[in-house]
Design a protein around this motif. Structure first.
Motif, PDB file in Angstrom:
ATOM      1  N   GLU A   4      -8.973   8.382  -9.025  1.00 21.86           N
ATOM      2  CA  GLU A   4      -7.683   7.683  -8.992  1.00 21.86           C
ATOM      3  C   GLU A   4      -6.546   8.675  -8.779  1.00 21.86           C
ATOM      4  O   GLU A   4      -5.620   8.416  -8.000  1.00 21.86           O
ATOM      5  CB  GLU A   4      -7.496   6.881 -10.293  1.00 21.86           C
ATOM      6  CG  GLU A   4      -6.513   5.740 -10.124  1.00 21.86           C
ATOM      7  CD  GLU A   4      -6.348   4.874 -11.359  1.00 21.86           C
ATOM      8  OE1 GLU A   4      -7.361   4.332 -11.853  1.00 21.86           O
ATOM      9  OE2 GLU A   4      -5.210   4.733 -11.825  1.00 21.86           O
ATOM     10  N   ALA A  63       2.275   1.684  -3.437  1.00 26.19           N
ATOM     11  CA  ALA A  63       1.222   2.094  -4.371  1.00 26.19           C
ATOM     12  C   ALA A  63       0.953   3.590  -4.246  1.00 26.19           C
ATOM     13  O   ALA A  63       0.530   4.239  -5.200  1.00 26.19           O
ATOM     14  CB  ALA A  63      -0.053   1.306  -4.120  1.00 26.19           C
ATOM     15  N   GLN A  64       1.213   4.122  -3.051  1.00 23.55           N
ATOM     16  CA  GLN A  64       1.005   5.551  -2.851  1.00 23.55           C
ATOM     17  C   GLN A  64       2.025   6.369  -3.645  1.00 23.55           C
ATOM     18  O   GLN A  64       1.744   7.491  -4.065  1.00 23.55           O
ATOM     19  CB  GLN A  64       1.134   5.863  -1.346  1.00 23.55           C
ATOM     20  CG  GLN A  64       0.508   7.161  -0.946  1.00 23.55           C
ATOM     21  CD  GLN A  64      -1.010   7.130  -1.117  1.00 23.55           C
ATOM     22  OE1 GLN A  64      -1.689   6.364  -0.453  1.00 23.55           O
ATOM     23  NE2 GLN A  64      -1.530   7.941  -2.016  1.00 23.55           N
ATOM     24  N   GLN A 111      -0.607   1.569  -8.186  1.00 19.33           N
ATOM     25  CA  GLN A 111      -1.951   1.796  -7.659  1.00 19.33           C
ATOM     26  C   GLN A 111      -2.996   1.440  -8.718  1.00 19.33           C
ATOM     27  O   GLN A 111      -3.974   0.749  -8.442  1.00 19.33           O
ATOM     28  CB  GLN A 111      -2.111   3.270  -7.247  1.00 19.33           C
ATOM     29  CG  GLN A 111      -3.416   3.530  -6.535  1.00 19.33           C
ATOM     30  CD  GLN A 111      -3.816   5.002  -6.578  1.00 19.33           C
ATOM     31  OE1 GLN A 111      -4.081   5.571  -7.624  1.00 19.33           O
ATOM     32  NE2 GLN A 111      -3.862   5.618  -5.417  1.00 19.33           N
ATOM     33  N   GLU A 115       0.834  -1.200   0.000  1.00 23.10           N
ATOM     34  CA  GLU A 115       0.000   0.000   0.000  1.00 23.10           C
ATOM     35  C   GLU A 115       0.874   1.258   0.000  1.00 23.10           C
ATOM     36  O   GLU A 115       0.574   2.224  -0.718  1.00 23.10           O
ATOM     37  CB  GLU A 115      -0.925  -0.019   1.228  1.00 23.10           C
ATOM     38  CG  GLU A 115      -2.173   0.833   1.026  1.00 23.10           C
ATOM     39  CD  GLU A 115      -3.144   0.771   2.192  1.00 23.10           C
ATOM     40  OE1 GLU A 115      -3.609  -0.334   2.533  1.00 23.10           O
ATOM     41  OE2 GLU A 115      -3.453   1.843   2.752  1.00 23.10           O
ATOM     42  N   GLN A 150      -6.798   6.422  -0.760  1.00 22.27           N
ATOM     43  CA  GLN A 150      -6.365   5.164  -1.371  1.00 22.27           C
ATOM     44  C   GLN A 150      -6.696   3.999  -0.448  1.00 22.27           C
ATOM     45  O   GLN A 150      -7.247   2.978  -0.874  1.00 22.27           O
ATOM     46  CB  GLN A 150      -4.857   5.195  -1.644  1.00 22.27           C
ATOM     47  CG  GLN A 150      -4.367   3.917  -2.314  1.00 22.27           C
ATOM     48  CD  GLN A 150      -2.860   3.789  -2.371  1.00 22.27           C
ATOM     49  OE1 GLN A 150      -2.214   4.102  -3.346  1.00 22.27           O
ATOM     50  NE2 GLN A 150      -2.308   3.303  -1.265  1.00 22.27           N
ATOM     51  N   GLN A 159      -4.021   9.013  -5.423  1.00 22.11           N
ATOM     52  CA  GLN A 159      -2.562   8.989  -5.510  1.00 22.11           C
ATOM     53  C   GLN A 159      -1.943  10.002  -4.552  1.00 22.11           C
ATOM     54  O   GLN A 159      -0.842   9.797  -4.056  1.00 22.11           O
ATOM     55  CB  GLN A 159      -2.150   9.296  -6.952  1.00 22.11           C
ATOM     56  CG  GLN A 159      -0.745   8.870  -7.285  1.00 22.11           C
ATOM     57  CD  GLN A 159      -0.616   7.349  -7.238  1.00 22.11           C
ATOM     58  OE1 GLN A 159      -1.242   6.652  -8.009  1.00 22.11           O
ATOM     59  NE2 GLN A 159       0.173   6.837  -6.321  1.00 22.11           N
TER      60      GLN A 159
END
Lengths: 252, 252
Positions: free
Chosen positions: B128, A131-132, A138, A128, B138, B132
């Motif tokens: 999305e 993904a940030q 993401q 996670e 998220q 981010q």
DNA sequence: CGTAGCTTTGAGTGTTATCAACTCTCGTGG
DNA sequence: CCACGAGAGTTGATAACACTCAAAGCTACG
């Protein structure tokens, strides 16, 4: 000694990096550039081997990682209070499992290896975090989770509206497409699961599954011996599956 | 003129910001601080009202937005080639729909308003992008999607292993919990969907659903008249549902 | 107040489950 | 190498749950 040697080989084969993995175009790295992929790769702490019958995780286990199947196959299953079992999914090479654990930080089902298997273990908290930072990751995660939802919705149609015959035909076609996607034969399947497992997946008694296999064989749609199946007539199998309109969009 | 006035009222009621919305603790803003919530709020381009029978989106429509139900109820359904219908979900106030469209950038099912309803429209590309930048968003998105997967898996068990009686009992309990979560009665339900819809959701014929309602009423578990249902004995309903072990973790 | 759609109820049927017996396969140990 | 046993798979007979077809009653909306 022979066993020890083969074990060493097996461990070394576990060390393949994402960028060298033949599954990268099916798995999480899809769409990542090389530097992003390297970051993902460095995050994957260890790769784990399981023998047939071993549990990857159990219902109630805390969510530590998601898993990518590198080799082999898994089933996930849920249990009702009175012991009734339902198999919610089969997972083959290149497929990811564990997403259902995110919402409650616990795995809501069991995951068991159906044959000798290897998984890549992807720590969820690190995933996670990464993904940030990495938009492509993401994006890919949302896509993969969405695909899982679509897959489940297709299964809802299968269980809710299809006859036994249509269920097995659909299931075999799904296996066929997934094998083909791995570059393997679309017609020659080696099923990793028992008739019982298939029944629990398809909402049927194992005897019904067995009878259907026999009937499909009589009708020439397939030939089989035990868990070895050759699909002789994919077109007819598709017709038998009475396909749902979106059945070709996902999972091959 | 009277209709015009009521329409104006309805439009003004659509302008509630996330931070003032009584559903924010059930919906996407959950866990966001006020500044993050403001960003999310500014992204929600318009809020849309639908009458009973109107389609929110159709199978094959490109994914533009996800939707949060503000008022009313929706069903999502898939169609098989020969016309068989399966209802994959009911969505009540505070619930989000459209996640299954992310994987292929198209909606794989229809979404129809079951009664006069309002939705908040959340443009997916902007969502999305914002996710981010905003870790909390998220995180919440992964959780919500994961919950959707769990929900579907529970439905797989329902369709695959439960008797007709257990299916309807489970479904009514799910409605009850979701109403309670909204601060409404857990026992007095006003069903938005027909017996046919319920049948298509539960994998049963509409006649079977009707007969089950009659039987539950005879047995004193509930009282009903048409779509108005009062659950008289939640404990017994729970027993009838023969609950799957994880049934209380998600969706109430 | 009439009509169309929804719901209920009944009768009969059918698909699939269950129970049971037998066979096959494969791994293990004698 | 073969015998053995356990688990997996097949096949048959019977039964049950839910479906289909059918008709009548109800509700709501124009």
């Amino acid at each position: 000694m022979a066993t020890r040697r083969s074990k060493v080989v097996s461990i070394s084969s576990l060390k393949v990096a994402c960028k060298d993995c033949n599954l990268r175009e099916l798995c999480l790295p899809l769409g990542l550039d090389e530097s992003d992929m390297r970051q993902l790769d460095s995050m994957i702490q260890r790769r784990r081997a399981l023998k047939r019958g071993e549990m990857l995780y159990r219902t109630g286990d805390p969510l530590r990682a998601l898993y990518a199947v590198r080799r082999g196959a898994f089933k996930t299953s849920g249990l009702m209070e009175d012991g009734r079992v339902h198999v919610t999914g089969f997972f083959m090479a290149g497929e990811l499992l564990g997403f259902d654990a995110i919402t409650a930080d616990r795995h809501p089902c069991n995951a068991e290896a159906l044959e000798t298997s290897e998984v890549c273990e992807i720590p969820y908290d690190k995933l996670e975090t990464l993904a940030q930072e990495v938009p492509g990751l993401q994006h890919q995660l949302f896509k993969v989770m969405s695909r899982e939802i679509v897959r489940d919705e297709q299964l809802l149609v299968l269980l809710g509206r299809m006859t036994a015959e249509e269920r097995l035909a659909s299931c075999l076609l799904s296996f066929s497409r997934r094998q083909a996607r791995l570059g393997l034969s679309a017609t020659d399947l080696s099923l990793a699961m028992s008739r019982q497992d298939l029944g629990h997946y398809l909402g049927l008694a194992l005897e019904t599954v067995s009878r259907l296999f026999s009937r499909f064989q009589e009708e020439g749609v397939l030939e089989m011996q035990g868990r070895t199946v050759r699909l002789n007539d994919l077109a007819r199998l598709h017709a038998l599956a009475g396909a749902s309109s979106s059945s070709h969009t996902v999972h091959g």
